[in-house]
Design a protein around this motif. Sequence first.
Motif, PDB file in Angstrom:
ATOM      1  N   THR A  11       0.840  -1.201   0.000  1.00 32.34           N
ATOM      2  CA  THR A  11       0.000   0.000   0.000  1.00 32.34           C
ATOM      3  C   THR A  11       0.873   1.248   0.000  1.00 32.34           C
ATOM      4  O   THR A  11       0.628   2.185  -0.761  1.00 32.34           O
ATOM      5  CB  THR A  11      -0.944  -0.001   1.219  1.00 32.34           C
ATOM      6  OG1 THR A  11      -1.833  -1.119   1.098  1.00 32.34           O
ATOM      7  CG2 THR A  11      -1.733   1.283   1.334  1.00 32.34           C
ATOM      8  N   GLU A  12       1.889   1.273   0.825  1.00 33.79           N
ATOM      9  CA  GLU A  12       2.776   2.442   0.891  1.00 33.79           C
ATOM     10  C   GLU A  12       3.532   2.629  -0.415  1.00 33.79           C
ATOM     11  O   GLU A  12       3.686   3.745  -0.901  1.00 33.79           O
ATOM     12  CB  GLU A  12       3.752   2.315   2.063  1.00 33.79           C
ATOM     13  CG  GLU A  12       4.610   3.548   2.266  1.00 33.79           C
ATOM     14  CD  GLU A  12       3.820   4.851   2.427  1.00 33.79           C
ATOM     15  OE1 GLU A  12       4.349   5.912   2.017  1.00 33.79           O
ATOM     16  OE2 GLU A  12       2.684   4.839   2.935  1.00 33.79           O
ATOM     17  N   GLN A  13       4.002   1.541  -1.020  1.00 32.74           N
ATOM     18  CA  GLN A  13       4.696   1.640  -2.311  1.00 32.74           C
ATOM     19  C   GLN A  13       3.746   2.217  -3.366  1.00 32.74           C
ATOM     20  O   GLN A  13       4.121   3.087  -4.144  1.00 32.74           O
ATOM     21  CB  GLN A  13       5.209   0.280  -2.769  1.00 32.74           C
ATOM     22  CG  GLN A  13       5.870   0.362  -4.150  1.00 32.74           C
ATOM     23  CD  GLN A  13       6.079  -0.987  -4.811  1.00 32.74           C
ATOM     24  OE1 GLN A  13       5.291  -1.921  -4.606  1.00 32.74           O
ATOM     25  NE2 GLN A  13       7.121  -1.092  -5.606  1.00 32.74           N
ATOM     26  N   THR A  14       2.507   1.727  -3.397  1.00 32.05           N
ATOM     27  CA  THR A  14       1.527   2.223  -4.366  1.00 32.05           C
ATOM     28  C   THR A  14       1.287   3.708  -4.169  1.00 32.05           C
ATOM     29  O   THR A  14       1.296   4.484  -5.132  1.00 32.05           O
ATOM     30  CB  THR A  14       0.207   1.427  -4.233  1.00 32.05           C
ATOM     31  OG1 THR A  14       0.471   0.058  -4.533  1.00 32.05           O
ATOM     32  CG2 THR A  14      -0.865   1.969  -5.155  1.00 32.05           C
ATOM     33  N   ARG A  15       1.105   4.123  -2.931  1.00 26.95           N
ATOM     34  CA  ARG A  15       0.888   5.546  -2.633  1.00 26.95           C
ATOM     35  C   ARG A  15       2.088   6.384  -3.112  1.00 26.95           C
ATOM     36  O   ARG A  15       1.927   7.443  -3.708  1.00 26.95           O
ATOM     37  CB  ARG A  15       0.658   5.752  -1.139  1.00 26.95           C
ATOM     38  CG  ARG A  15       0.317   7.187  -0.763  1.00 26.95           C
ATOM     39  CD  ARG A  15       0.161   7.448   0.732  1.00 26.95           C
ATOM     40  NE  ARG A  15      -0.109   6.297   1.586  1.00 26.95           N
ATOM     41  CZ  ARG A  15      -1.295   5.748   1.797  1.00 26.95           C
ATOM     42  NH1 ARG A  15      -2.364   6.240   1.203  1.00 26.95           N
ATOM     43  NH2 ARG A  15      -1.428   4.703   2.598  1.00 26.95           N
ATOM     44  N   GLN A  16       3.293   5.884  -2.879  1.00 30.47           N
ATOM     45  CA  GLN A  16       4.492   6.609  -3.301  1.00 30.47           C
ATOM     46  C   GLN A  16       4.596   6.696  -4.820  1.00 30.47           C
ATOM     47  O   GLN A  16       4.957   7.743  -5.365  1.00 30.47           O
ATOM     48  CB  GLN A  16       5.750   5.947  -2.712  1.00 30.47           C
ATOM     49  CG  GLN A  16       5.874   6.097  -1.220  1.00 30.47           C
ATOM     50  CD  GLN A  16       5.939   7.555  -0.791  1.00 30.47           C
ATOM     51  OE1 GLN A  16       6.532   8.400  -1.462  1.00 30.47           O
ATOM     52  NE2 GLN A  16       5.298   7.880   0.322  1.00 30.47           N
TER      53      GLN A  16
END
Length: 152
Positions: A11-16
């Motif tokens: 999720t954090e990678q996608t947001r970034q």
Amino acid sequence: MTDSQTIAAQTEQTRQLVTEFYRIATGVGATMTLPELIHPDIVLEEPAFFFQHGIHRGIDAMGAISPIVGELLDRTSIQVKSIVADGDRAFAVFTVAMLDNHDQALIAEYWEVRDGKLALLRIFPHDPSPYMARQNRIVRAQADAIPTISLG
């Protein structure tokens, strides 16, 4: 890593990645290039009222559309309102001004990540009228530039 830790990291990678796309689009603070960010087999799905409407496949297609978008929208005016990510999917909501008259458009974009890169983009404008009006002005200007012939 537990399943919940894996999903949280994804999720954090996608947001970034999505955030980085808008940094590149606005020219503000990007740390990656488009080839680093965009999957070579990206799929773009655009609404029927866009000039370049339909489904476009591949980074070359995305590159071909980019100048068209650049003639319609003031990318420097993009203001991201929200990015919501869950695993390998995200929605972003932003405003952007039409280049010629600064009408504001509100847009949601749906993203999917594959192989650590942005691989799908679906565009959902809230109101098509700013796009349609801008495109009509372009068509009208092009039509006015066509020489007329006498019928008499």
